[in-house]
Design an enzyme around this catalytic site. Structure first.
Site, PDB file in Angstrom:
ATOM      1  CB  THR A 111      -0.939   0.005   1.231  1.00 20.10           C
ATOM      2  OG1 THR A 111      -1.595  -1.229   1.303  1.00 20.10           O
ATOM      3  CG2 THR A 111      -1.939   1.109   1.195  1.00 20.10           C
ATOM      4  CD  GLU A 128      -6.900  -4.623  -1.318  1.00 19.83           C
ATOM      5  OE1 GLU A 128      -6.509  -4.523  -0.154  1.00 19.83           O
ATOM      6  OE2 GLU A 128      -6.229  -4.233  -2.292  1.00 19.83           O
TER       7      GLU A 128
HETATM    8  N1  GLU Z   1      -5.076  -4.666   2.043  1.00 19.44           N
HETATM    9  C1  GLU Z   1      -4.775  -3.923   3.231  1.00 19.44           C
HETATM   10  C2  GLU Z   1      -5.982  -3.211   3.756  1.00 19.44           C
HETATM   11  O1  GLU Z   1      -6.803  -2.816   3.025  1.00 19.44           O
HETATM   12  C3  GLU Z   1      -3.708  -2.947   3.006  1.00 19.44           C
HETATM   13  C4  GLU Z   1      -2.465  -3.656   2.621  1.00 19.44           C
HETATM   14  C5  GLU Z   1      -1.280  -3.167   3.298  1.00 19.44           C
HETATM   15  O2  GLU Z   1      -1.179  -1.991   3.642  1.00 19.44           O
HETATM   16  O3  GLU Z   1      -0.376  -3.996   3.488  1.00 19.44           O
HETATM   17  O4  GLU Z   1      -6.105  -3.043   4.915  1.00 19.44           O
END
Ligand code: GLU
Length: 593
Positions: free
Chosen positions: A407, A446
């Site tokens: 992210t 995701e």
């Molecule tokens: N998929 C994660 C979320 O939406 C974020 C991924 C990450 O920051 O490692 O919380």
């Protein structure tokens, strides 16, 4: 991450748009102070792109979209049009905070046991679930950018895409972080012909200092700039996405072995066509006279940060010694995570979310904290039923949180006082590992943010997969107002540690007397209702870390937690923009003047 700025942007950085008293501050370092607008991101090329838009009269939304589109090129393993995210906007004209939910969405064919192997009855190993068509949700980033441009921008989305396409065409210089991210993913990337071609040229990660070009992505951005996002959601690009998900483009002879079966997913063009950006009201809590706005479901960011702040507001952290303040921070976070795990998912009714954010509920949760010793973890969730009788018995229960470190986050302010806080992702670093052939972008994984199997014992799990459902996120883009005006905007990557990173920065800045750069740089610790606190080595070895061990906190070291960006709004229109000084190879902040 620190990276050389492409030649084409250098004239822009030197453009005499600011009063000629001094060269406009370039977005080189992690901290900048100035006027007229500001940008903070992980990458100097992206920060420069945003500042360029601000200098030429664009507003915060226009600039944020330029930053995001550039990050899709230079930070392709953390963000991009194959992913999704959450966009929080303060509109200076109305004084309101509004949000866009651009979270990826499960195809309509996805059932509750999608991540359980039908042959064994066991959940897939994480990497097996991740590196697949199954894990890819319908991407929301492009629809978010389009919605933001139409609602709040002053220029069309194409204005953000074209310069980013140029960066993709001309190339950018590979740095150590980029090289490492490819190395860490090499086995997965090697399985797919288009991914190996783009990111493993000659069978190896691109060397540090070499130039990486992505002409396919440049053409994709150009096509969307010309023809609009329908190309993506119902046109040729969409067809390519669907066929990639349904028939992952395997390499004929992968240069590295992969131990898992690569499973297709069920996404259809109908799923892409049905994608919608949602506009939920932000979450809101009052904290020490400030108003803290965050992201509602399907993110748990706003409710978990908000509940923890409400719990913390019960103590005068400023008046406590630092060990006690950090003890309360860790305990409040654990309690809020227990409630997140039990109650928060895509379909959580708004009244439940709001109930989690009441002071009455916070009081019931806060009185469990024992100043003399850490609670046994996991702590059980509370019951936000409106009957708060001071019952304080701490029991155990709950579930381990998800982990992830991907992210990216960006923060932008303009000269009119508008503010964007935007966190975007493709989930894991490298997403699902599959570049859409001929299109130059990676798909997300995701949907592995769903729980693969129920985690709440006999109680319902709010985050199981479902048709058209959005997986729970931890992304926590946060805007803090003081008397209705921006005071602070902050966000971070880091999976579920996003929540604790944002919370800890707020506590550092608002309660522990740190400046914003100090609040970002301080060593981090993350208590997500697990037996042990995940913490950076410098936190564990600090005097407070040692003293917290004396209160029965135990620690699991993690080299780095989060990679935040933030802007503080100082008196007289002065802006303090901050990115990480060290983590993720350091970030880049700049102001217009
Ligand atoms: N998929 C994660 C979320 O939406 C974020 C991924 C990450 O920051 O490692 O919380």
């Amino acid at each position: 991450m620190r990276r050389l700025i492409p030649l084409l942007l250098i004239p822009l950085l030197l453009a005499p748009a600011a009063p000629a008293t001094a060269a406009p501050p370039g977005p080189a370092g992690p901290t900048a102070t100035g006027y007229g607008g500001a940008v903070a991101s992980v990458d100097p090329t992206a920060t420069a792109a945003g500042l360029e838009v601000l200098r030429h009269g664009g507003n915060a939304v226009d600039a944020a979209l330029a930053v995001a589109a550039t990050l899709g090129v230079t930070e392709p393993f953390s963000s991009g049009i194959g992913g999704g995210g959450f966009f929080v906007y303060y509109d200076a004209r109305t004084g309101r905070v509004q949000t866009l939910d651009g979270r990826e969405t499960a195809p309509r064919s996805m059932g509750e046991t999608a991540f359980v192997n039908p042959a064994t009855g066991q959940p897939y190993a994480f990497q097996e679930a991740r590196v697949s068509g199954l894990s890819a949700g319908v991407p929301g980033s492009l629809a978010t950018w389009d919605a933001a441009a139409r609602r709040w921008g002053t220029r069309p989305l194409s204005a953000a895409l074209r310069p980013a396409a140029q960066v993709a065409r001309d190339g950018f210089t590979v740095d150590a972080t980029f090289n490492q991210q490819v190395s860490d993913n090499a086995a997965a990337f090697a399985q797919f012909e288009p991914t190996a071609k783009l990111y493993l040229p000659g069978g190896a990660p691109p060397a540090v200092g070499t130039k990486l070009r992505n002409p396919d992505l440049a053409a994709t951005y150009d096509l969307i700039a010309r023809r609009g996002i329908d190309q993506f959601y119902s046109g040729d690009i969409g067809r390519d996405i669907v066929s990639t998900v349904q028939h992952p483009p395997l390499a004929a002879s992968p240069s590295q072995p992969w131990q898992y079966q690569i499973r297709p997913g069920g996404m259809t063009l109908g799923d892409l066509r049905a994608y919608e950006v949602r506009r939920p009201d932000p979450t809101h809590v009052g904290y020490r006279g400030l108003d803290v706005y965050g992201m509602a479901t399907p993110s748990s960011g706003g409710s978990t940060v908000g509940e923890a702040l409400n719990i913390l507001e019960r103590s005068d952290l400023h008046g406590l010694d630092k060990t006690q303040a950090l003890h309360r921070y860790l305990e409040a976070s654990a309690l809020a995570f227990a409630d997140r795990n039990r109650y928060v998912g895509d379909y959580t009714p708004r009244r439940t979310l709001d109930a989690l954010l009441t002071d009455g509920f916070a009081g019931e949760r806060a009185c469990q904290i024992n100043p003399a010793a850490a609670l046994a973890k996991p702590v059980a969730p509370g019951v936000p039923d409106g009957r708060y009788d001071g019952h304080c018995a701490a029991t155990t229960g709950g579930a381990a949180p998800d982990l992830g470190q991907s992210t990216t986050n960006l923060t932008v302010a303009d000269r009119w006082g508008n503010v964007v806080e935007y966190t975007l992702t493709i989930e894991q670093i490298g997403g699902n590992g599959i570049v859409v052939p001929g299109r130059g972008f990676l798909l997300n994984n995701e949907l592995t943010d769903f729980n693969f199997t129920p985690t709440q014992g006999s109680e319902p799990d709010p985050n199981l997969p479902g048709p058209g459902k959005r997986p729970r996120s931890s992304m926590a883009p946060t805007i803090v107002l003081q008397h209705g005006k921006p005071f602070l905007a902050v966000g971070s990557p880091g999976g579920s540690t996003i929540i604790t990173t944002v919370l800890q920065i707020l506590v550092n800045r608002l309660d522990l007397g740190m400046t914003l750069p100090e609040a970002l740089a301080a060593p981090r610790a993350s208590q997500r209702n697990t037996a042990s606190v995940t913490a950076e080595p410098a936190f564990i070895s600090s005097p407070e870390g040692q003293a917290l061990a004396g209160l029965h906190h135990t620690f699991t070291p993690m080299a780095e937690i989060g990679a935040a960006t933030a802007i503080e709004f100082l008196p007289h229109g002065r802006l303090l923009a901050c990115a990480e000084p060290v983590r993720r190879g350091s970030g880049s902040a700049g102001t217009v003047r």
